[in-house]
Motif scaffolding. Structure first.
Motif, PDB file in Angstrom:
ATOM      1  N   ARG A 144       0.808  -1.227   0.000  1.00 18.75           N
ATOM      2  CA  ARG A 144       0.000   0.000   0.000  1.00 18.75           C
ATOM      3  C   ARG A 144       0.837   1.271   0.000  1.00 18.75           C
ATOM      4  N   THR A 145       2.042   1.223   0.577  1.00 21.93           N
ATOM      5  CA  THR A 145       2.872   2.429   0.675  1.00 21.93           C
ATOM      6  C   THR A 145       4.307   2.130   0.235  1.00 21.93           C
ATOM      7  N   VAL A 146       5.047   3.183  -0.071  1.00 18.47           N
ATOM      8  CA  VAL A 146       6.461   3.040  -0.448  1.00 18.47           C
ATOM      9  C   VAL A 146       7.258   2.478   0.736  1.00 18.47           C
ATOM     10  N   ARG A 147       6.969   2.954   1.953  1.00 16.63           N
ATOM     11  CA  ARG A 147       7.683   2.465   3.135  1.00 16.63           C
ATOM     12  C   ARG A 147       7.443   0.964   3.319  1.00 16.63           C
ATOM     13  N   ASP A 148       6.197   0.522   3.184  1.00 14.69           N
ATOM     14  CA  ASP A 148       5.897  -0.906   3.298  1.00 14.69           C
ATOM     15  C   ASP A 148       6.618  -1.701   2.212  1.00 14.69           C
ATOM     16  N   ASN A 149       6.713  -1.127   1.015  1.00 12.64           N
ATOM     17  CA  ASN A 149       7.402  -1.797  -0.083  1.00 12.64           C
ATOM     18  C   ASN A 149       8.880  -1.964   0.253  1.00 12.64           C
ATOM     19  N   ALA A 150       9.482  -0.928   0.844  1.00 14.16           N
ATOM     20  CA  ALA A 150      10.896  -0.995   1.238  1.00 14.16           C
ATOM     21  C   ALA A 150      11.121  -2.072   2.298  1.00 14.16           C
ATOM     22  N   ILE A 151      10.204  -2.167   3.261  1.00 14.91           N
ATOM     23  CA  ILE A 151      10.314  -3.175   4.324  1.00 14.91           C
ATOM     24  C   ILE A 151      10.181  -4.582   3.739  1.00 14.91           C
ATOM     25  N   LEU A 152       9.179  -4.775   2.873  1.00 15.99           N
ATOM     26  CA  LEU A 152       8.962  -6.087   2.273  1.00 15.99           C
ATOM     27  C   LEU A 152      10.132  -6.478   1.376  1.00 15.99           C
ATOM     28  N   LEU A 153      10.627  -5.544   0.566  1.00 18.61           N
ATOM     29  CA  LEU A 153      11.755  -5.845  -0.321  1.00 18.61           C
ATOM     30  C   LEU A 153      12.972  -6.283   0.487  1.00 18.61           C
ATOM     31  N   ARG A 154      13.244  -5.592   1.590  1.00 24.20           N
ATOM     32  CA  ARG A 154      14.407  -5.966   2.410  1.00 24.20           C
ATOM     33  C   ARG A 154      14.244  -7.370   2.994  1.00 24.20           C
ATOM     34  N   SER A 155      13.020  -7.726   3.362  1.00 26.84           N
ATOM     35  CA  SER A 155      12.801  -9.058   3.927  1.00 26.84           C
ATOM     36  C   SER A 155      12.866 -10.146   2.861  1.00 26.84           C
ATOM     37  N   MET A 156      12.595  -9.800   1.615  1.00 28.64           N
ATOM     38  CA  MET A 156      12.632 -10.772   0.518  1.00 28.64           C
ATOM     39  C   MET A 156      14.032 -10.948  -0.050  1.00 28.64           C
ATOM     40  N   ALA A 157      14.838  -9.891  -0.013  1.00 30.02           N
ATOM     41  CA  ALA A 157      16.147  -9.880  -0.675  1.00 30.02           C
ATOM     42  C   ALA A 157      17.187 -10.679   0.100  1.00 30.02           C
ATOM     43  N   GLY A 158      18.196 -11.114  -0.614  1.00 26.29           N
ATOM     44  CA  GLY A 158      19.303 -11.832   0.010  1.00 26.29           C
ATOM     45  C   GLY A 158      19.846 -12.909  -0.911  1.00 26.29           C
ATOM     46  N   HIS A 159      20.970 -13.438  -0.552  1.00 27.26           N
ATOM     47  CA  HIS A 159      21.631 -14.440  -1.390  1.00 27.26           C
ATOM     48  C   HIS A 159      21.136 -15.842  -1.072  1.00 27.26           C
ATOM     49  N   ASP A 160      20.980 -16.635  -2.117  1.00 30.93           N
ATOM     50  CA  ASP A 160      20.642 -18.056  -1.972  1.00 30.93           C
ATOM     51  C   ASP A 160      21.582 -18.815  -2.894  1.00 30.93           C
ATOM     52  N   PRO A 161      22.506 -19.606  -2.353  1.00 32.22           N
ATOM     53  CA  PRO A 161      23.472 -20.319  -3.191  1.00 32.22           C
ATOM     54  C   PRO A 161      22.825 -21.305  -4.169  1.00 32.22           C
ATOM     55  N   LYS A 162      21.565 -21.696  -3.910  1.00 33.18           N
ATOM     56  CA  LYS A 162      20.875 -22.612  -4.835  1.00 33.18           C
ATOM     57  C   LYS A 162      20.317 -21.885  -6.053  1.00 33.18           C
ATOM     58  N   ASP A 163      20.296 -20.547  -6.004  1.00 32.65           N
ATOM     59  CA  ASP A 163      19.787 -19.736  -7.112  1.00 32.65           C
ATOM     60  C   ASP A 163      20.965 -19.132  -7.864  1.00 32.65           C
ATOM     61  N   THR A 164      21.182 -19.568  -9.092  1.00 38.12           N
ATOM     62  CA  THR A 164      22.339 -19.102  -9.869  1.00 38.12           C
ATOM     63  C   THR A 164      22.250 -17.636 -10.249  1.00 38.12           C
ATOM     64  N   THR A 165      21.063 -17.021 -10.184  1.00 38.52           N
ATOM     65  CA  THR A 165      20.930 -15.592 -10.497  1.00 38.52           C
ATOM     66  C   THR A 165      20.971 -14.716  -9.252  1.00 38.52           C
ATOM     67  N   SER A 166      21.062 -15.321  -8.089  1.00 35.81           N
ATOM     68  CA  SER A 166      21.037 -14.584  -6.823  1.00 35.81           C
ATOM     69  C   SER A 166      22.357 -13.851  -6.588  1.00 35.81           C
ATOM     70  N   ALA A 167      22.258 -12.545  -6.307  1.00 32.12           N
ATOM     71  CA  ALA A 167      23.449 -11.727  -6.071  1.00 32.12           C
ATOM     72  C   ALA A 167      23.942 -11.910  -4.638  1.00 32.12           C
ATOM     73  N   ASP A 168      25.219 -12.163  -4.476  1.00 31.38           N
ATOM     74  CA  ASP A 168      25.816 -12.331  -3.157  1.00 31.38           C
ATOM     75  C   ASP A 168      26.337 -10.979  -2.676  1.00 31.38           C
ATOM     76  N   LEU A 169      25.405 -10.096  -2.339  1.00 28.36           N
ATOM     77  CA  LEU A 169      25.726  -8.737  -1.905  1.00 28.36           C
ATOM     78  C   LEU A 169      24.964  -8.423  -0.625  1.00 28.36           C
ATOM     79  N   PRO A 170      25.479  -7.490   0.190  1.00 27.88           N
ATOM     80  CA  PRO A 170      24.732  -7.100   1.390  1.00 27.88           C
ATOM     81  C   PRO A 170      23.399  -6.459   0.986  1.00 27.88           C
ATOM     82  N   VAL A 171      22.375  -6.676   1.787  1.00 35.55           N
ATOM     83  CA  VAL A 171      21.058  -6.089   1.516  1.00 35.55           C
ATOM     84  C   VAL A 171      20.964  -4.748   2.234  1.00 35.55           C
TER      85      VAL A 171
END
Length: 95
Positions: A52-79
């Motif tokens: 509903r809001t940009v702030r909520d989108n930022a919170i959700l994106l941070r919780s979704m983001a991160g590296h997964d070694p099983k995903d070959t497209t996943s970036a191994d960078l700090p969130v």
């Protein structure tokens, strides 16, 4: 926070968000890990936050983001803490 994660098809996240008055964000491939599987048209799927809001989108994106070694497209960078950037001026930024 009410939110959703939408996926595959080129407009499945942005157009419904625009038509329904919510915030949709198409993030960079590799930011949010997922199982990559081409759809019927050969496109790689993705998962994006819708809120509903940009702030909520930022919170959700941070919780979704991160590296997964099983995903070959996943970036191994700090969130980054995207919520800190909400409301800040873009003056002086360059693309």
């Amino acid at each position: 926070m009410r939110s959703a994660a939408s996926g595959p098809a080129s407009t499945s996240q942005r157009i419904p968000a625009a038509c329904n008055g919510v915030v949709g964000f198409k993030k960079t491939l590799g930011l949010v890990p997922h199982e990559t599987a081409p759809d019927a048209f050969g496109n790689v799927s993705y998962i994006d936050p819708t809120t509903r809001t940009v702030r909520d989108n930022a919170i959700l994106l941070r919780s979704m983001a991160g590296h997964d070694p099983k995903d070959t497209t996943s970036a191994d960078l700090p969130v980054p803490n995207y919520e800190e950037a909400v409301g800040k001026s873009v003056k002086g930024m360059k693309i």
